[in-house]
Design an enzyme around this catalytic site. Structure first.
Site, PDB file in Angstrom:
ATOM      1  N   HIS A 291      -1.914   3.968  -8.543  1.00 37.66           N
ATOM      2  CA  HIS A 291      -2.353   2.891  -9.779  1.00 37.66           C
ATOM      3  C   HIS A 291      -1.929   3.973 -10.832  1.00 37.66           C
ATOM      4  O   HIS A 291      -1.892   5.101 -10.904  1.00 37.66           O
ATOM      5  CB  HIS A 291      -3.707   2.568  -9.613  1.00 37.66           C
ATOM      6  CG  HIS A 291      -4.637   3.781  -9.220  1.00 37.66           C
ATOM      7  ND1 HIS A 291      -4.842   4.089  -8.364  1.00 37.66           N
ATOM      8  CD2 HIS A 291      -5.216   4.465 -10.292  1.00 37.66           C
ATOM      9  CE1 HIS A 291      -5.687   5.366  -8.136  1.00 37.66           C
ATOM     10  NE2 HIS A 291      -6.082   5.454  -9.546  1.00 37.66           N
TER      11      HIS A 291
ATOM     12  N   HIS B  51       0.764  -1.045   0.018  1.00 34.71           N
ATOM     13  CA  HIS B  51      -0.017   0.090  -0.128  1.00 34.71           C
ATOM     14  C   HIS B  51       0.887   1.189  -0.010  1.00 34.71           C
ATOM     15  O   HIS B  51       1.518   1.500   0.955  1.00 34.71           O
ATOM     16  CB  HIS B  51      -0.978   0.153   1.187  1.00 34.71           C
ATOM     17  CG  HIS B  51      -1.780   1.206   1.097  1.00 34.71           C
ATOM     18  ND1 HIS B  51      -2.885   1.301   0.298  1.00 34.71           N
ATOM     19  CD2 HIS B  51      -1.758   2.425   1.565  1.00 34.71           C
ATOM     20  CE1 HIS B  51      -3.802   2.247   0.542  1.00 34.71           C
ATOM     21  NE2 HIS B  51      -3.075   3.129   1.190  1.00 34.71           N
TER      22      HIS B  51
HETATM   23  P1  AMP Z   1      -8.385   7.419 -10.079  1.00 36.38           P
HETATM   24  O1  AMP Z   1      -9.761   8.067 -10.367  1.00 36.38           O
HETATM   25  O2  AMP Z   1      -7.398   7.749 -10.771  1.00 36.38           O
HETATM   26  O3  AMP Z   1      -8.167   7.323  -8.818  1.00 36.38           O
HETATM   27  O4  AMP Z   1      -8.714   5.921 -10.782  1.00 36.38           O
HETATM   28  C1  AMP Z   1      -9.355   4.807 -10.197  1.00 36.38           C
HETATM   29  C2  AMP Z   1      -9.995   3.968 -11.232  1.00 36.38           C
HETATM   30  O5  AMP Z   1     -10.227   2.698 -10.268  1.00 36.38           O
HETATM   31  C3  AMP Z   1     -11.160   4.402 -11.771  1.00 36.38           C
HETATM   32  O6  AMP Z   1     -10.931   4.258 -13.196  1.00 36.38           O
HETATM   33  C4  AMP Z   1     -12.181   3.237 -11.391  1.00 36.38           C
HETATM   34  O7  AMP Z   1     -13.056   2.772 -12.407  1.00 36.38           O
HETATM   35  C5  AMP Z   1     -11.233   1.942 -10.917  1.00 36.38           C
HETATM   36  N1  AMP Z   1     -11.923   1.181  -9.972  1.00 36.38           N
HETATM   37  C6  AMP Z   1     -12.337   1.255  -8.796  1.00 36.38           C
HETATM   38  N2  AMP Z   1     -12.716   0.294  -8.112  1.00 36.38           N
HETATM   39  C7  AMP Z   1     -12.252  -0.559  -8.857  1.00 36.38           C
HETATM   40  C8  AMP Z   1     -12.547  -2.054  -8.866  1.00 36.38           C
HETATM   41  N3  AMP Z   1     -12.982  -2.715  -8.034  1.00 36.38           N
HETATM   42  N4  AMP Z   1     -12.156  -2.803 -10.024  1.00 36.38           N
HETATM   43  C9  AMP Z   1     -11.333  -2.390 -10.864  1.00 36.38           C
HETATM   44  N5  AMP Z   1     -11.309  -0.905 -10.993  1.00 36.38           N
HETATM   45  C10 AMP Z   1     -11.568  -0.162 -10.142  1.00 36.38           C
END
Ligand code: AMP
Length: 114
Positions: free
Chosen positions: A100, A46
């Protein structure tokens, strides 16, 4: 982190469409894809954002980018191009506080971003 959705994905406690995983990184399809390819690459440990990277994390970040290129190449997006994005903080729209890298491709992407 107990309440972190991406930690749960990394530990197999929440289902996801895993694209790749090793001891350092996990890559999985974004649940709300913004392009034909939309993969997220996360470190297993994390780290809440780019701001929290520390000494010794350089290799991890390099590994993540090499993996991004590999995934894009495997899917044939190396010719037309693709984008790697790490949103950091509120103004960038970071919604999940676990570092990410978005790997996005398969359509012409706009610049500047919205
Ligand atoms: P950010 O807005 O840059 O923090 O990106 C977070 C991303 O995580 C978004 O594009 C979401 O669609 C994606 N996301 C959130 N929860 C999940 C999940 N359980 N599985 C896959 N993607 C996710």
């Amino acid at each position: 982190m107990e309440d972190c959705i991406f930690c749960k994905i990394a530990h197999g406690q929440v289902e996801s469409q895993i694209v790749y995983q090793d001891e350092h990184l996990v890559a999985f399809d974004d649940i709300n894809p913004q392009a034909p390819m939309h993969v997220l690459i996360i470190p297993r440990v994390h780290i809440s954002s780019l701001l929290e990277l520390g000494d010794g994390d350089e290799e991890l970040v390099g590994r993540a980018h090499r993996l991004a290129a590999r995934i894009a190449r495997e899917r044939g997006y190396d010719r037309r191009g693709f984008r790697v994005v790490a949103n950091c903080g509120q103004d960038a729209g970071q919604s999940v506080p676990h570092l990410h890298f978005h790997v996005i491709g398969g359509r012409a992407l706009q610049w500047p971003p919205g």
